[in-house]
Design a protein around this motif. Structure first.
Motif, PDB file in Angstrom:
ATOM      1  N   GLY A   1       3.114  -0.432  -1.839  1.00  0.00           N
ATOM      2  CA  GLY A   1       2.551   0.324  -2.951  1.00  0.00           C
ATOM      3  C   GLY A   1       3.621   0.876  -3.873  1.00  0.00           C
ATOM      4  N   SER A   2       3.541   2.187  -4.158  1.00  0.00           N
ATOM      5  CA  SER A   2       4.501   2.812  -5.075  1.00  0.00           C
ATOM      6  C   SER A   2       5.701   3.405  -4.356  1.00  0.00           C
ATOM      7  N   GLY A   3       5.830   3.134  -3.053  1.00  0.00           N
ATOM      8  CA  GLY A   3       7.012   3.560  -2.315  1.00  0.00           C
ATOM      9  C   GLY A   3       6.884   4.889  -1.596  1.00  0.00           C
ATOM     10  N   THR A   4       5.662   5.408  -1.446  1.00  0.00           N
ATOM     11  CA  THR A   4       5.486   6.719  -0.822  1.00  0.00           C
ATOM     12  C   THR A   4       5.876   6.715   0.653  1.00  0.00           C
ATOM     13  N   PHE A   5       5.572   5.643   1.376  1.00  0.00           N
ATOM     14  CA  PHE A   5       5.969   5.583   2.782  1.00  0.00           C
ATOM     15  C   PHE A   5       7.492   5.633   2.899  1.00  0.00           C
TER      16      PHE A   5
ATOM     17  N   SER B   1      14.429  12.794  -6.967  1.00  0.00           N
ATOM     18  CA  SER B   1      13.765  11.621  -7.554  1.00  0.00           C
ATOM     19  C   SER B   1      12.552  11.161  -6.761  1.00  0.00           C
ATOM     20  N   LEU B   2      12.458  11.532  -5.503  1.00  0.00           N
ATOM     21  CA  LEU B   2      11.365  11.059  -4.657  1.00  0.00           C
ATOM     22  C   LEU B   2      10.004  11.515  -5.160  1.00  0.00           C
ATOM     23  N   TRP B   3       9.945  12.714  -5.739  1.00  0.00           N
ATOM     24  CA  TRP B   3       8.656  13.293  -6.130  1.00  0.00           C
ATOM     25  C   TRP B   3       8.696  13.847  -7.556  1.00  0.00           C
TER      26      TRP B   3
ATOM     27  N   THR C   1       1.027  12.913  -2.534  1.00  0.00           N
ATOM     28  CA  THR C   1       1.798  14.059  -2.034  1.00  0.00           C
ATOM     29  C   THR C   1       1.356  14.479  -0.634  1.00  0.00           C
ATOM     30  N   GLN C   2       0.157  14.036  -0.205  1.00  0.00           N
ATOM     31  CA  GLN C   2      -0.367  14.389   1.117  1.00  0.00           C
ATOM     32  C   GLN C   2      -0.298  13.232   2.108  1.00  0.00           C
ATOM     33  N   LYS C   3      -0.064  12.061   1.606  1.00  0.00           N
ATOM     34  CA  LYS C   3      -0.114  10.864   2.438  1.00  0.00           C
ATOM     35  C   LYS C   3       0.941  10.906   3.542  1.00  0.00           C
TER      36      LYS C   3
END
Length: 420
Positions: free
Chosen positions: A275-279, A197-199, A241-243
């Motif tokens: 933000g959208s939860g990427t961290f 679900s993460l990506w 995806t690169q952050k």
């Protein structure tokens, strides 16, 4: 006089002590009123025939009248002082600050805010006699909106008014009062198992789009919603995806490099304005549990983060963080830290961040935009005041969309052990 606050679940219950002093003043006032009235009744109903006695009585009546005026003046002063003390108490303790006698006040708001006497009377351990509902003190400034928010059918569906609730929160009306209605439900069909679900994108139908200009993810990804979210809802092909694993400039720290600086290991963290939860997603890949504080400004951030299998908290930065002291190993903050206004506001926020970060824990300032030298100096002064160790400290420039250079600060700071 005083109050006691108890934490119950996710809310706060405030209690008010009975005041012996207040009761004594009330008894004194009642006695004075009764005595004055008895004197007045006697003076104006008694009619003696002796002239000398009449003169004496007139003189007595005059004295009584003067005494009555003085007593009335004293009573008015007492009443005025009581009102002033009560108002000061309300302002200091933060309860009973909403005038429920105003017209068009929702009945549900009155029910929620009314005092509830303890069923067994005064509690012998705490001295409390009644429970008072918790609601943001600043709600008084937006009582019309608050009344609108509390206007619904009991046990029926809640109005689709999440944006109204967020508007109240942004005005300082936090926490909001609880409601006795059923929130709108959206079928969450097609959610992926963790960690897939993460990506992985899911159907856009699992999000609530009411109150937003954009009605799909493609629209959101075409906009720069804030400095930390330009195309941040594209978690399959975009920069997200690169952050944190590939740097675009010297201000971009890699997540593994920062985690290696943590003494005692990094296990749980808090992301402010994530933000959208990427961290949080990158941390989850490294078995670190992250809580992400965000509102739904122009996009369904909370639902999107939750759809990724992560933990969002619908919280503004004006609210005291609902966590105990010294619990987080790492706190990550980008431009969500920019609260604007006076330096004291940022100082209050930084003290709360310091409160929930453990000794030896890391504060990661990630590309904080310094709009001017004053803001950079103010932030630097506050950081130095806390005595944090600077593990990383980079001030660099980036070129914005209009071709102008902007100054950003990135830093990793370690909280010291303070001897009390």
């Amino acid at each position: 006089m005083g109050s006691v606050s108890l934490k119950i679940g996710d809310g706060t219950a405030r209690f008010k002590r009975a005041s012996l002093c207040s009761s004594a003043v009330n008894v004194l006032m009642l006695f004075s009123v009764i005595t004055t009235n008895l004197f007045a009744l006697y003076a104006f109903t008694y009619s003696p025939k002796d002239p000398l006695t009449t003169h004496s009585i007139h003189h007595t009546q005059k004295n009584i009248s003067l005494i009555s005026e003085q007593v009335s003046l004293i009573l008015r002063e007492i009443e005025s002082s009581q009102k002033k003390l009560a108002q000061m108490e309300k302002e200091l303790l933060g309860y009973e600050s909403i005038d429920l006698s105003r017209p068009n006040t929702a009945s549900e708001l009155k029910v929620f805010l009314q005092h509830h006497l303890l069923p067994l009377g005064k509690d012998s351990r705490t001295g409390i006699t009644e429970m008072v509902a918790s609601v943001g003190h600043s709600c008084e400034k937006s009582v019309d909106l608050l009344s609108q928010y509390m206007n619904y059918k009991v046990s029926g569906p809640c109005p689709d008014d999440w944006s109204l609730g967020q508007k109240l929160i942004l005005r300082g009306c936090e926490p909001l009062p609880r409601r006795r209605c059923f929130a709108k439900t959206i079928p969450k069909v097609g959610l992926q198992p963790f960690p897939i679900s993460l990506w992985k994108d899911v159907s856009e139908k699992v999000y609530s789009w009411s109150g937003f200009t954009c009605k799909n993810l493609a629209c959101l990804n075409s906009k720069k919603l804030n400095r930390d979210c330009a195309g941040c809802f594209d978690i399959v092909n975009g920069y997200e995806t690169q952050k944190y694993i590939k740097a675009r400039g010297k201000n971009d720290f890699l997540i593994d490099d920062v985690l290696a600086l943590g003494s005692g290991g990094i296990r749980i963290g808090f992301d402010i304005g994530g933000g959208s939860g990427t961290f949080a997603a990158r941390m989850a890949e490294r078995n670190v549990t992250l809580v992400t504080a965000t509102l739904n400004i122009d996009a369904p951030f909370n639902e999107f983060i939750a759809a990724r299998g992560l933990f969002p908290v619908f919280l503004s930065l004006d609210h005291r963080f609902p966590f105990y002291d010294n619990v987080f190993d790492l706190i990550h903050a980008a431009n969500g830290l920019d609260v604007g206004g006076r330096p004291e506001k940022l100082e209050f926020l930084m003290f709360d961040i310091d409160r929930i970060l453990r000794a030896g824990g890391l504060l990661w300032l990630d590309n904080f935009y310094c709009s001017n030298d004053d803001k950079k100096r103010a932030l630097t002064r506050i950081i130095e005041q806390f005595g944090y160790k600077k593990l990383k400290w980079v001030v660099g420039e980036k070129i914005n969309g209009s071709g102008k250079a902007e100054v950003y600060l990135s830093a990793v700071l370690q909280k010291p052990v303070r001897v009390q």
